[in-house]
Scaffold this motif. Structure first.
Motif, mmCIF file in Angstrom:
data_model
loop_
_atom_site.group_PDB
_atom_site.id
_atom_site.type_symbol
_atom_site.label_atom_id
_atom_site.label_comp_id
_atom_site.label_asym_id
_atom_site.label_seq_id
_atom_site.Cartn_x
_atom_site.Cartn_y
_atom_site.Cartn_z
ATOM 1 N N GLN A 53 5.060 -8.880 2.780
ATOM 2 C CA GLN A 53 5.803 -8.963 1.528
ATOM 3 C C GLN A 53 4.905 -8.792 0.319
ATOM 4 N N GLN A 54 3.593 -9.038 0.490
ATOM 5 C CA GLN A 54 2.676 -8.885 -0.634
ATOM 6 C C GLN A 54 2.691 -7.466 -1.187
ATOM 7 N N GLN A 92 -2.958 -11.226 10.930
ATOM 8 C CA GLN A 92 -2.606 -12.195 9.888
ATOM 9 C C GLN A 92 -2.199 -11.490 8.598
ATOM 10 N N ILE A 93 -2.952 -10.467 8.227
ATOM 11 C CA ILE A 93 -2.650 -9.733 6.994
ATOM 12 C C ILE A 93 -1.320 -8.996 7.127
ATOM 13 N N ARG A 113 -7.762 -5.377 7.380
ATOM 14 C CA ARG A 113 -6.377 -4.903 7.437
ATOM 15 C C ARG A 113 -6.290 -3.495 8.020
ATOM 16 N N GLU A 131 1.759 -10.857 6.295
ATOM 17 C CA GLU A 131 2.035 -11.107 4.878
ATOM 18 C C GLU A 131 2.480 -9.815 4.200
#
Length: 252
Positions: free
Chosen positions: A227-228, A221-222, A132, A225
């Motif tokens: 919203q995590q 990809q990370i 990340r 996401e």
């Protein structure tokens, strides 16, 4: 008296709650050090001002009303506590010199700082958490003592450049971002990344790194996401509500 819910809808009040959440969560996660280091964020709709934790209070005891509002010249605009001098020289200069740095978190958290203390210490692309941070970290190799001048803060700002994270050789780390939730999530996972890497290095076996192309792909990809980070941050607030009643206190 206005209800807490009404007050919490005010952007500045919400900013105070968010920054307090990050400070208290950092204490829970072992990212703090005594009463040192600083978390700050620009005041909503007032880019010339920032909120910062006060001098002398442990992060686990800070409430929203304890946070100090200051300007870049070191003047306390609102608050009943003093501010540690290096907070002005680091945070004020980063907020002023980098418009992307709405939130600036500076720690000496142990595993990331361990990497700053070894020759050529880097976050290596050897774990999924590390990916990340692909192409997001700058490394400042010139330790110059405690940051007690605008010149030192400006130097750090230049070293950060267009990255989100700065590793300060022999010192610690700075993590910047657009919101407290996203920036704290980056800080938390940065320390987890460093922890696993240090453990792997202790085996004496070579790290198994991946190539830049795959690291970039996984970083994307990370990032998809995102919203995590917000879900993580809201869960931290719920844990504070459960375990530390009164942490949201808005008045002395």
């Amino acid at each position: 008296m206005e209800s807490f819910a009404m007050l919490a809808n005010d952007p500045v009040t919400q900013a105070r709650i968010d920054l307090t959440t990050a400070l208290r969560a950092a204490a829970r996660h072992g990212l703090n050090e005594g009463v040192c280091n600083h978390f700050s964020m620009t005041v909503p709709d007032r880019e010339d001002l920032f909120l910062v934790n006060p001098q002398g209070l442990h992060w686990s005891e800070i409430t929203p009303s304890d946070l100090v509002m200051a300007d870049g010249a070191g003047n306390v605009i609102e608050g009943k506590h003093p501010v540690e001098p290096t907070a002005f020289f680091i945070h004020a200069r980063l907020h002023d010199g980098n418009p992307r740095a709405k939130v600036v978190l500076h720690t000496h958290m142990p595993y990331a700082t361990a990497l700053t203390s070894i020759r050529d210490g880097r976050i290596e692309m050897c774990t999924q958490n590390a990916f990340r941070y692909w192409n997001r970290i700058a490394y400042d190799e010139a330790y110059a003592g405690v940051a007690l001048s605008n010149e030192e803060g400006d130097r750090m700002c230049r070293a950060l450049g267009d990255k989100d994270i700065l590793f300060l050789r022999n010192h610690g780390v700075i993590v910047c971002g657009p919101t407290v939730a996203q920036t704290y999530d980056d800080l938390y996972y940065l320390e987890r990344t460093a922890l696993v890497q240090v453990l792997a290095m202790q085996t004496g076996r070579p790290l198994h790194t991946i190539d830049d192309r795959l690291a970039e792909h996984t970083a994307g990809q990370i990032a998809g996401e995102a919203q995590q980070a917000f879900l993580h941050f809201e869960s931290l607030k719920r844990m504070l509500d459960r375990d530390e009643p009164g942490w949201r206190r808005l008045a002395a």
